[in-house]
Motif scaffolding. Structure first.
Motif, PDB file in Angstrom:
ATOM      1  N   LYS B 262       0.843  -1.189   0.000  1.00  0.00           N
ATOM      2  CA  LYS B 262       0.000   0.000   0.000  1.00  0.00           C
ATOM      3  C   LYS B 262       0.885   1.249   0.000  1.00  0.00           C
ATOM      4  CE  LYS B 262      -0.935  -0.797   4.915  1.00  0.00           C
ATOM      5  NZ  LYS B 262      -0.763  -2.203   5.194  1.00  0.00           N
ATOM      6  N   GLY B 263       0.306   2.324  -0.482  1.00  0.00           N
ATOM      7  CA  GLY B 263       1.104   3.540  -0.596  1.00  0.00           C
ATOM      8  C   GLY B 263       0.343   4.751  -0.097  1.00  0.00           C
ATOM      9  N   LEU B 264       1.069   5.668   0.490  1.00  0.00           N
ATOM     10  CA  LEU B 264       0.478   6.922   0.970  1.00  0.00           C
ATOM     11  C   LEU B 264       1.334   8.060   0.451  1.00  0.00           C
ATOM     12  CD1 LEU B 264      -1.452   8.524   2.929  1.00  0.00           C
ATOM     13  CD2 LEU B 264       0.300   8.213   4.666  1.00  0.00           C
ATOM     14  N   ARG B 265       0.712   8.963  -0.329  1.00  0.00           N
ATOM     15  CA  ARG B 265       1.462  10.108  -0.840  1.00  0.00           C
ATOM     16  C   ARG B 265       1.011  11.375  -0.108  1.00  0.00           C
ATOM     17  NH1 ARG B 265       0.729  10.184  -6.265  1.00  0.00           N
ATOM     18  NH2 ARG B 265       2.844   9.848  -6.945  1.00  0.00           N
ATOM     19  N   LEU B 266       1.986  12.040   0.468  1.00  0.00           N
ATOM     20  CA  LEU B 266       1.690  13.293   1.155  1.00  0.00           C
ATOM     21  C   LEU B 266       2.178  14.443   0.287  1.00  0.00           C
ATOM     22  CD1 LEU B 266       2.969  12.453   4.764  1.00  0.00           C
ATOM     23  CD2 LEU B 266       0.678  12.185   3.865  1.00  0.00           C
ATOM     24  N   ALA B 267       1.232  15.249  -0.173  1.00  0.00           N
ATOM     25  CA  ALA B 267       1.600  16.432  -0.954  1.00  0.00           C
ATOM     26  C   ALA B 267       1.336  17.663  -0.083  1.00  0.00           C
ATOM     27  CB  ALA B 267       0.794  16.477  -2.234  1.00  0.00           C
ATOM     28  N   ASP B 268       1.562  18.840  -0.635  1.00  0.00           N
ATOM     29  CA  ASP B 268       1.418  20.066   0.149  1.00  0.00           C
ATOM     30  C   ASP B 268       0.001  20.271   0.660  1.00  0.00           C
ATOM     31  OD1 ASP B 268       3.703  21.245   0.638  1.00  0.00           O
ATOM     32  OD2 ASP B 268       3.550  22.838  -0.865  1.00  0.00           O
ATOM     33  N   TYR B 269      -0.966  20.078  -0.242  1.00  0.00           N
ATOM     34  CA  TYR B 269      -2.339  20.390   0.126  1.00  0.00           C
ATOM     35  C   TYR B 269      -3.260  19.177   0.018  1.00  0.00           C
ATOM     36  CZ  TYR B 269      -1.109  25.316   0.163  1.00  0.00           C
ATOM     37  OH  TYR B 269      -0.552  26.524   0.472  1.00  0.00           O
ATOM     38  N   SER B 270      -2.688  18.003   0.090  1.00  0.00           N
ATOM     39  CA  SER B 270      -3.525  16.807  -0.016  1.00  0.00           C
ATOM     40  C   SER B 270      -2.722  15.583   0.397  1.00  0.00           C
ATOM     41  CB  SER B 270      -4.001  16.623  -1.458  1.00  0.00           C
ATOM     42  OG  SER B 270      -2.887  16.470  -2.297  1.00  0.00           O
ATOM     43  N   PHE B 271      -3.412  14.498   0.641  1.00  0.00           N
ATOM     44  CA  PHE B 271      -2.739  13.207   0.709  1.00  0.00           C
ATOM     45  C   PHE B 271      -3.620  12.170   0.049  1.00  0.00           C
ATOM     46  CE2 PHE B 271      -4.953  13.081   4.873  1.00  0.00           C
ATOM     47  CZ  PHE B 271      -5.540  11.830   4.823  1.00  0.00           C
ATOM     48  N   GLU B 272      -2.988  11.097  -0.386  1.00  0.00           N
ATOM     49  CA  GLU B 272      -3.720  10.071  -1.123  1.00  0.00           C
ATOM     50  C   GLU B 272      -3.175   8.701  -0.746  1.00  0.00           C
ATOM     51  OE1 GLU B 272      -3.475  10.577  -5.300  1.00  0.00           O
ATOM     52  OE2 GLU B 272      -5.110   9.182  -5.687  1.00  0.00           O
ATOM     53  N   TYR B 273      -4.084   7.764  -0.573  1.00  0.00           N
ATOM     54  CA  TYR B 273      -3.704   6.422  -0.116  1.00  0.00           C
ATOM     55  C   TYR B 273      -4.285   5.374  -1.049  1.00  0.00           C
ATOM     56  CZ  TYR B 273      -4.252   2.241   2.843  1.00  0.00           C
ATOM     57  OH  TYR B 273      -4.251   0.963   3.332  1.00  0.00           O
ATOM     58  N   SER B 274      -3.526   4.329  -1.272  1.00  0.00           N
ATOM     59  CA  SER B 274      -3.967   3.261  -2.170  1.00  0.00           C
ATOM     60  C   SER B 274      -3.570   1.901  -1.612  1.00  0.00           C
ATOM     61  CB  SER B 274      -3.242   3.439  -3.506  1.00  0.00           C
ATOM     62  OG  SER B 274      -4.139   3.509  -4.527  1.00  0.00           O
ATOM     63  N   TYR B 275      -4.480   0.945  -1.690  1.00  0.00           N
ATOM     64  CA  TYR B 275      -4.167  -0.421  -1.256  1.00  0.00           C
ATOM     65  C   TYR B 275      -4.821  -1.353  -2.279  1.00  0.00           C
ATOM     66  CZ  TYR B 275      -3.298  -4.112   2.239  1.00  0.00           C
ATOM     67  OH  TYR B 275      -2.850  -5.228   2.912  1.00  0.00           O
ATOM     68  N   PRO B 276      -4.180  -1.505  -3.462  1.00  0.00           N
ATOM     69  CA  PRO B 276      -4.826  -2.186  -4.595  1.00  0.00           C
ATOM     70  C   PRO B 276      -5.283  -3.614  -4.291  1.00  0.00           C
ATOM     71  CG  PRO B 276      -2.797  -1.130  -5.275  1.00  0.00           C
ATOM     72  CD  PRO B 276      -2.833  -1.046  -3.796  1.00  0.00           C
ATOM     73  N   ARG B 277      -4.562  -4.324  -3.431  1.00  0.00           N
ATOM     74  CA  ARG B 277      -4.921  -5.722  -3.173  1.00  0.00           C
ATOM     75  C   ARG B 277      -6.366  -5.853  -2.669  1.00  0.00           C
ATOM     76  NH1 ARG B 277      -2.227 -10.704  -1.056  1.00  0.00           N
ATOM     77  NH2 ARG B 277      -0.166  -9.825  -1.221  1.00  0.00           N
ATOM     78  N   LEU B 278      -6.801  -4.854  -1.898  1.00  0.00           N
ATOM     79  CA  LEU B 278      -8.148  -4.941  -1.324  1.00  0.00           C
ATOM     80  C   LEU B 278      -9.249  -4.723  -2.361  1.00  0.00           C
ATOM     81  CD1 LEU B 278      -7.876  -3.184   2.147  1.00  0.00           C
ATOM     82  CD2 LEU B 278      -7.334  -5.506   1.496  1.00  0.00           C
ATOM     83  N   GLU B 279      -8.870  -4.219  -3.521  1.00  0.00           N
ATOM     84  CA  GLU B 279      -9.882  -4.018  -4.571  1.00  0.00           C
ATOM     85  C   GLU B 279     -10.486  -5.335  -5.015  1.00  0.00           C
ATOM     86  OE1 GLU B 279      -8.846  -1.469  -7.872  1.00  0.00           O
ATOM     87  OE2 GLU B 279      -7.442  -0.403  -6.586  1.00  0.00           O
ATOM     88  N   GLU B 280      -9.795  -6.436  -4.703  1.00  0.00           N
ATOM     89  CA  GLU B 280     -10.309  -7.750  -5.100  1.00  0.00           C
ATOM     90  C   GLU B 280     -11.541  -8.145  -4.291  1.00  0.00           C
ATOM     91  OE1 GLU B 280      -6.873 -10.224  -4.571  1.00  0.00           O
ATOM     92  OE2 GLU B 280      -5.723  -8.980  -5.980  1.00  0.00           O
TER      93      GLU B 280
END
Lengths: 294, 458
Positions: B262-280
């Motif tokens: 899983k990945g978490l991207r922290l930007a200046d004015y946002s953050f975004e998280y993804s855990y593709p395995r759970l999409e199954e």
């Protein structure tokens, strides 16, 4: 019985006791006093599980409990700068397309990616100075290294890794980077030979900028890494042989400023397929999970 | 001398036998136990109550044939909604249901409450526990002479439901609506197809109901401030042991944390998280369960700021797998702030597999404005161009399409809001007209009607 005799009897008795205790402790897991991560029982279970799934372990595995840390890396600029200087001096045509810069010369094309990857394609191939009679990989590896050194393409801390036959008459030689004798599998030089001539060179080199000793942790055992890989891959239709397992550092190739590289167990199948198991999480290292660009 | 050696040897043997006995008796710590126990409790903020999580997207009050529009983040809106929410939660015992009165078509509702997402009702819900079904998308209150009745609109098969209040309750509602002072609020007109035809000379369909301002409107343009989160706490909410996550520093300054899965991207004015395995995975959760999950998720992962409103929650499917998508939008003084990417969560029974969150604080108080923005005018007033001009400009943009397709014009939305735009590297909220024609949304700067493309949003 005097005191001296009593001491002698006690010495013999305690020596016998120590031998007995030592036998119990060291057999069958010799070295148990030095903490092990994989017991012989676990190793047997792992081998059995692998055989059930058609994987044969054909190499020794490191059974001791190891620790590791993350290393922080940046794409290496040193080789690129030196190489670019040579290119520009020779008067090449330069073309920029998206994340790549193309350098066109008469006999070669060089592509430099913003990620730091350098690709060289020799139109007519480069003959190696050493006469190649037989395809001995060590001789070849040394010969190729000499060519790289002469052309300012040989990075420091390079180790020959393996040779792979791509097709008839076509070979790939791979070298990897190392740091304090631990391989960094992501940093590599790949040389393609065709009809005993260097056809292409690919260099992706990293500058390890810092280590994180505070984050030094125990890594998973090699047996656990094998189990995880088998679970991930599932049963194999044909017999596959595990020919090498070693601990190093690996991560994907990122177009980033700098990044941390985790320790991995590299598991080699039949000397030609390579898998990387994250030695902290036990996950198979695939393409990085990057959330969609914001 | 010999005796001394014997004594020493004996002592060594005794010592080593004790050590070996200890080793044999207790053995070695299993490897698993030597790894530090890294599971820690994460103290995130308490989740919002469901009654605080769902709010109407607008309340329309009809006083003396003038419409007043109350929206999220306004003082009057909060008062009205608190009153209505209490009413709906205590209505169980003092209403009777029945057929619609004949005069319903002739009188105007004195209050309409629009819900999106639906207001959940039924067992274990705070509102209308006796009313089962999908939930309400609209609540209308009719006040005619001494009678007060409620019309509950439920999308789907169940249609509308009429509730008649007892005398005491009716009186209370009438008093509340009559005496709630909203004189200082702007008045609105209901945009009917007839009014549209009169204004534009075109055959225009209007759906759903659109209210347009009658009076002159003035809004402010202001800098958006960064919401600062506790990064370590945030990491802990996404990674069981964030020490195992590695960091990638991107060229734009963003930080990406990943453990390979899983990945978490922290930007200046946002953050975004993804855990593709759970999409199954898939979901079998009901709307109410999904609603509770979404509340917990947004609270746990960064918190639910005051101005953030739950805008939408819907069941979706991809490759035969069902999941819920929940979306939140930031509001300021009743108007939504449109950004390039909204706060959004996608989850199923396996858990959260995608989450993005904007980190804006809509404060126009100069004290809250960015410290390094001294060269930028922080706040200024913007005169809003009349809605008729905005709609005309939007229709002009559709001219070619309408000519070719021969389609009629359907207005879905004419509303004001803010667009977050980059201004000297800082995000600024700029007033805009949001106009929806035939399903296409057009953003026009509210002062000069300049078109804003979606890719221009910050």
């Amino acid at each position: 019985m005097n005191l001296g005799q009593a001491k002698l009897i006690l010495i013999i008795a305690f020596t016998g006791l120590n031998v007995f205790l030592g036998y119990q402790l060291f057999w069958p897991d010799f070295g148990r006093l030095t903490e092990v991560a994989v017991t012989t029982e676990q190793l047997r279970e792992t081998e059995q599980k692998m055989e059930e799934n058609n994987y044969i372990l054909e190499t020794q595995i490191n059974r001791s409990q190891l620790t590791s840390d993350f290393i922080t890396v940046t794409p290496s600029w040193e080789i690129r700068q030196e190489f670019l200087y040579q290119l520009i001096k020779s008067g090449v045509q330069i073309e920029r397309i998206e994340h790549m810069t193309y350098y066109h010369a008469d006999d070669m094309l060089a592509i430099i990616h913003t990620s730091g990857l350098i690709q060289l394609f020799y139109h007519k191939g480069i003959s190696l100075e050493d006469e190649i009679v037989e395809l001995d990989e060590n001789d070849l590896a040394e010969s190729v290294k000499s060519y790289l050194a002469v052309n300012n393409l040989l990075p420091e801390n390079i180790t020959f890794d393996y040779m792979e036959k791509i097709s008839e008459g076509r070979l790939a030689l791979k070298y990897h980077q190392h740091l304090d004798d631990v391989p960094i599998f992501s940093g590599q030089v790949k040389v393609i030979l065709e009809d005993k001539k260097i056809n292409a060179v690919e260099i992706y080199w990293l500058d390890p900028s810092e280590r994180s000793p505070k984050r030094e942790m125990e890594v998973i055992s090699s047996a656990e890494a094998l189990n995880n890989l088998v679970s991930e891959l599932g049963p194999s239709a044909v017999k596959r042989h595990i020919t090498k397992i070693d601990l190093g550092y690996y991560s994907g190739e990122y177009d980033a400023e700098k990044w941390e590289v985790p320790p991995v167990w590299r598991i080699v199948f039949d000397n030609k397929q390579y898998y990387y198991i994250n030695a902290f999480t036990g996950n198979l290292e695939k393409d990085i999970v990057i959330p969609d660009q914001l | 001398m010999l005796e001394k050696i014997k004594t020493l040897l004996l002592l060594v043997l005794i010592g080593s036998s004790l050590f070996l006995t200890y080793q044999l008796w207790y053995g070695h710590k299993p490897t698993e136990l030597t790894v530090e126990d890294v599971y820690e409790q994460v103290d995130a903020e308490n989740p919002r109550l469901i009654e605080d999580a769902i709010t109407p997207y607008r309340i329309v009050v009809n006083q003396n044939d003038d419409y007043y529009l109350l929206r999220q983040d306004e003082v009057l809106f909060a008062r009205y909604w608190r009153y209505l929410s209490d009413l709906l939660s205590t209505l169980e015992t003092n209403y009777s249901s029945g057929e619609p009165p004949e005069l319903e078509g002739e009188v105007l509702a004195c209050l309409k409450c629009y819900f999106d997402p639906l207001l959940p009702t039924g067992d274990e819900m705070p509102w209308l526990t006796g009313v089962s079904g999908e939930g309400l998308d609209m609540l209308k209150i009719y006040c005619y002479e001494d009678e007060v009745w409620l019309v509950l609109n439920q999308p789907g098969a169940e249609g509308t439901k009429h509730l008649f209040l007892d005398q005491a309750e009716s009186l209370q509602i009438k008093n509340f609506i009559s005496y709630m002072i909203i004189d200082h609020e702007k008045t609105y007109s209901l945009l009917t197809p007839e009014l549209a035809n009169e204004k534009f000379g075109l055959d225009i369909d209007v759906h759903p109901s659109i209210y347009v301002p009658q009076d002159e409107v003035v809004m402010t343009s202001f800098l958006l401030n960064k919401e600062v989160l506790d990064e370590e706490l945030l990491l802990k909410t996404f990674f069981v042991d964030y020490n195992l996550a590695r960091v990638i520093e991107e060229r734009d300054g963003g930080l990406l944390y990943t453990d390979g899965e899983k990945g978490l991207r922290l930007a200046d004015y946002s953050f975004e998280y993804s855990y593709p395995r759970l999409e199954e995975g898939s979901t079998s959760a009901t709307y109410e369960e999904a609603l509770r999950s979404s509340i917990n998720l947004v609270n746990y992962h960064g918190g639910w700021p005051e101005h953030l409103r739950l805008e939408n929650i819907e069941l979706q499917s991809r490759r035969g797998k069902f999941f819920y998508n929940a979306e939140w939008k930031m509001y300021y003084n009743g108007y939504p702030i449109l950004t390039a990417q909204s706060t959004k969560a996608s989850f199923n029974d396996l858990g959260l597999f995608h989450f993005s969150r904007m980190l804006f604080k809509p404060e126009d108080d100069p004290e809250f404005a960015n410290a390094d923005s001294s060269s930028v005018e922080k706040i200024y007033q913007v005169s809003i161009t009349d809605w008729t001009e905005a709609v005309m400009k939007a229709i002009d943009q559709f001219d070619d399409y309408l000519m070719i397709s021969g389609a009629s014009i359907r207005l879905g939305k004419v509303d004001l809001g803010y667009a977050a735009l980059g201004s000297e590297g800082l995000p600024r909220a700029v007033p805009v007209w949001i106009i929806s024609i035939n399903g296409e949304t057009i953003l026009l700067k509210a002062d000069d009607l300049e078109t804003i493309r979606k890719e221009d949003l910050f």
